[in-house]
Design a protein around this motif. Structure first.
Motif, PDB file in Angstrom:
ATOM      1  N   GLU A  12       0.805  -1.218   0.000  1.00  0.00           N
ATOM      2  CA  GLU A  12       0.000   0.000   0.000  1.00  0.00           C
ATOM      3  C   GLU A  12       0.843   1.275   0.000  1.00  0.00           C
ATOM      4  O   GLU A  12       0.481   2.273  -0.602  1.00  0.00           O
ATOM      5  CB  GLU A  12      -0.894  -0.008   1.246  1.00  0.00           C
ATOM      6  CG  GLU A  12      -1.741   1.221   1.413  1.00  0.00           C
ATOM      7  CD  GLU A  12      -2.492   1.211   2.737  1.00  0.00           C
ATOM      8  OE1 GLU A  12      -2.667   2.306   3.308  1.00  0.00           O
ATOM      9  OE2 GLU A  12      -2.885   0.133   3.195  1.00  0.00           O
ATOM     10  N   MET A  13       2.002   1.257   0.654  1.00  0.00           N
ATOM     11  CA  MET A  13       2.754   2.486   0.896  1.00  0.00           C
ATOM     12  C   MET A  13       4.002   2.674   0.043  1.00  0.00           C
ATOM     13  O   MET A  13       4.562   3.761   0.016  1.00  0.00           O
ATOM     14  CB  MET A  13       3.159   2.549   2.371  1.00  0.00           C
ATOM     15  CG  MET A  13       1.995   2.612   3.299  1.00  0.00           C
ATOM     16  SD  MET A  13       2.548   2.693   5.019  1.00  0.00           S
ATOM     17  CE  MET A  13       0.993   2.780   5.859  1.00  0.00           C
ATOM     18  N   ARG A  16       3.892   5.717  -2.315  1.00  0.00           N
ATOM     19  CA  ARG A  16       3.375   6.989  -1.803  1.00  0.00           C
ATOM     20  C   ARG A  16       4.460   8.053  -1.858  1.00  0.00           C
ATOM     21  O   ARG A  16       5.645   7.767  -1.711  1.00  0.00           O
ATOM     22  CB  ARG A  16       2.907   6.839  -0.359  1.00  0.00           C
ATOM     23  CG  ARG A  16       1.604   6.095  -0.271  1.00  0.00           C
ATOM     24  CD  ARG A  16       1.007   6.278   1.079  1.00  0.00           C
ATOM     25  NE  ARG A  16      -0.272   5.593   1.117  1.00  0.00           N
ATOM     26  CZ  ARG A  16      -1.000   5.492   2.190  1.00  0.00           C
ATOM     27  NH1 ARG A  16      -0.592   6.038   3.318  1.00  0.00           N
ATOM     28  NH2 ARG A  16      -2.137   4.861   2.154  1.00  0.00           N
ATOM     29  N   ASN A  19       7.098   8.183   0.775  1.00  0.00           N
ATOM     30  CA  ASN A  19       8.111   7.122   0.758  1.00  0.00           C
ATOM     31  C   ASN A  19       9.156   7.342  -0.335  1.00  0.00           C
ATOM     32  O   ASN A  19      10.019   6.511  -0.535  1.00  0.00           O
ATOM     33  CB  ASN A  19       7.443   5.756   0.580  1.00  0.00           C
ATOM     34  CG  ASN A  19       8.364   4.624   0.921  1.00  0.00           C
ATOM     35  OD1 ASN A  19       9.039   4.635   1.940  1.00  0.00           O
ATOM     36  ND2 ASN A  19       8.418   3.632   0.046  1.00  0.00           N
ATOM     37  N   HIS A  65       3.923   8.493   7.137  1.00  0.00           N
ATOM     38  CA  HIS A  65       2.718   9.320   7.123  1.00  0.00           C
ATOM     39  C   HIS A  65       3.045  10.785   7.433  1.00  0.00           C
ATOM     40  O   HIS A  65       2.543  11.695   6.772  1.00  0.00           O
ATOM     41  CB  HIS A  65       1.694   8.771   8.125  1.00  0.00           C
ATOM     42  CG  HIS A  65       0.424   9.547   8.169  1.00  0.00           C
ATOM     43  ND1 HIS A  65      -0.503   9.520   7.146  1.00  0.00           N
ATOM     44  CD2 HIS A  65      -0.067  10.397   9.104  1.00  0.00           C
ATOM     45  CE1 HIS A  65      -1.515  10.313   7.450  1.00  0.00           C
ATOM     46  NE2 HIS A  65      -1.271  10.856   8.635  1.00  0.00           N
ATOM     47  N   GLN A  68       4.587  12.270   4.428  1.00  0.00           N
ATOM     48  CA  GLN A  68       3.546  12.444   3.409  1.00  0.00           C
ATOM     49  C   GLN A  68       2.809  13.757   3.636  1.00  0.00           C
ATOM     50  O   GLN A  68       2.603  14.533   2.707  1.00  0.00           O
ATOM     51  CB  GLN A  68       2.574  11.262   3.473  1.00  0.00           C
ATOM     52  CG  GLN A  68       1.437  11.324   2.485  1.00  0.00           C
ATOM     53  CD  GLN A  68       1.776  10.743   1.146  1.00  0.00           C
ATOM     54  OE1 GLN A  68       2.759  10.023   0.993  1.00  0.00           O
ATOM     55  NE2 GLN A  68       0.985  11.049   0.157  1.00  0.00           N
ATOM     56  N   THR A  72       2.975  17.049   1.202  1.00  0.00           N
ATOM     57  CA  THR A  72       1.700  17.534   0.667  1.00  0.00           C
ATOM     58  C   THR A  72       1.542  19.025   0.937  1.00  0.00           C
ATOM     59  O   THR A  72       1.142  19.794   0.059  1.00  0.00           O
ATOM     60  CB  THR A  72       0.531  16.742   1.271  1.00  0.00           C
ATOM     61  OG1 THR A  72       0.684  15.358   0.937  1.00  0.00           O
ATOM     62  CG2 THR A  72      -0.809  17.240   0.752  1.00  0.00           C
TER      63      THR A  72
END
Length: 84
Positions: A12-13, A16, A19, A65, A68, A72
């Motif tokens: 899943e990550m 991203r 990562n 996270h 991330q 963002t």
């Protein structure tokens, strides 16, 4: 990586934004798929400030996270900037 991420989390990550980081080709070849402790030392040799700013003690779902969110916010600031 397996000690902090389950197989599902890895899948899943892995792609991203939190990562990923920019790294010069020669440094990228040096680190390959080594563990984060070794990568962190190489990141400090990068000319890219974004990469040098990776300071997490461990690379786990929580630190990914946090990065991330940080990236963002930077992207939003850049997008809102006027380049004219």
């Amino acid at each position: 990586m397996q000690e902090y991420f389950s197989d599902n989390q890895i899948e899943e990550m892995v792609y991203r934004l939190g990562n990923m980081t920019l790294l010069e080709p020669n440094l990228n070849r040096q680190i390959g798929n080594k563990n984060y402790t070794l990568k962190k030392e190489i990141y400090q040799q990068s000319n890219y400030q974004l990469t040098k700013n990776i300071q997490a003690e461990e690379w786990n779902p929580e630190s990914l996270h946090r990065r991330q969110i940080q990236l963002t916010k930077k992207a939003i600031q850049i997008r809102r900037s006027s380049f004219l």
